[in-house]
Design an enzyme around this catalytic site. Structure first.
Site, PDB file in Angstrom:
ATOM      1  N   GLN A  20       0.779  -1.194   0.067  1.00  0.00           N
ATOM      2  CA  GLN A  20       0.132   0.116  -0.082  1.00  0.00           C
ATOM      3  C   GLN A  20       0.838   1.597  -0.132  1.00  0.00           C
ATOM      4  O   GLN A  20       0.659   2.845   0.625  1.00  0.00           O
ATOM      5  CB  GLN A  20      -0.798  -0.103   1.235  1.00  0.00           C
ATOM      6  CG  GLN A  20      -1.940  -0.805   1.037  1.00  0.00           C
ATOM      7  CD  GLN A  20      -2.802  -1.130   2.032  1.00  0.00           C
ATOM      8  OE1 GLN A  20      -2.872  -0.368   3.519  1.00  0.00           O
ATOM      9  NE2 GLN A  20      -3.787  -2.195   2.603  1.00  0.00           N
ATOM     10  N   CYS A  21       1.551   1.255  -0.464  1.00  0.00           N
ATOM     11  CA  CYS A  21       2.990   2.686  -1.263  1.00  0.00           C
ATOM     12  C   CYS A  21       3.134   2.732  -2.185  1.00  0.00           C
ATOM     13  O   CYS A  21       2.196   2.094  -3.001  1.00  0.00           O
ATOM     14  CB  CYS A  21       4.241   1.530  -0.253  1.00  0.00           C
ATOM     15  SG  CYS A  21       5.604   2.749  -0.251  1.00  0.00           S
ATOM     16  N   GLY A  22       3.523   4.079  -2.306  1.00  0.00           N
ATOM     17  CA  GLY A  22       3.276   5.103  -3.513  1.00  0.00           C
ATOM     18  C   GLY A  22       4.208   4.644  -4.111  1.00  0.00           C
ATOM     19  O   GLY A  22       4.169   4.428  -5.613  1.00  0.00           O
TER      20      GLY A  22
END
Length: 194
Positions: free
Chosen positions: A71-73
């Protein structure tokens, strides 16, 4: 009561114990072989779906180890890592993704959720380790070793990359912001594959 010296003397040569007289101790220690530092090949990771990812099984080949998060950029870097994997795996490169919840709580799920992101959304086919800590006192032993080998070059966020050379030492470190397909990463991998 038996002290250590008496215990060792009682074991004697039959147990493979030799006592060195204090007068000769400096000479004995000077002739002792130096302890070699471990390489990355001393470590293994639990696989996300079970089993073990033993780095020793890939000794003599380069390994790219990347701490990942779903769930990271920077999660789209999975695609670049997969591209590297497809391009270089037959030449000997191993890529291992190490899911970690250390940064921003961006890997909160278990194996099913991690697989869904990595495999279903990004088509990842390179090995993924079980979720692990990559910094701090509870860090995975590989990451503790890497911190000692390259002080100040440890993960500061998700998708930090360690390239392990064919000799088992850290050949290069790439920060989160460096894309897996960056020319610097490719050049370092190709150098290790020569």
């Amino acid at each position: 009561m038996l002290n250590r010296r008496n215990l060792l003397a009682s074991l004697g040569p039959a147990a493979g114990v030799t006592l060195v007289s204090p007068a000769f101790a400096p000479l004995a220690y000077a002739q002792a072989p130096a302890m070699s530092r471990p390489t990355a090949f001393a470590f293994s990771f639990l696989g996300l779906d079970g089993g073990s990812l033993r780095l020793a099984e890939h000794a003599g080949k380069p390994i790219l180890i990347v701490n990942t998060a779903s769930q990271c950029g920077y999660t789209p870097q999975y695609a670049g890592l997969q591209e590297l994997w497809k391009r270089y795996r037959d030449k000997g490169l191993l890529i291992i993704g190490v899911p970690s919840n250390d940064f921003g709580g961006q890997e909160p799920g278990g194996p099913a959720e991690i697989n869904k992101t990595a495999h279903d959304e990004y088509g990842v086919s390179f090995p993924l380790a079980a979720k692990a800590e990559v910094r701090g006192a509870q860090a995975h032993p590989f990451y503790k070793w890497a911190a000692l080998e390259r002080p100040g070059d440890g993960p500061r966020w998700n998708f930090h990359k360690y390239l392990i050379g064919r000799d088992g030492r850290i050949a290069a470190v790439f920060s989160t912001q460096v894309e897996p397909t960056d020319p610097k990463v490719i050049a370092a991998i190709e150098k290790e594959l020569q």
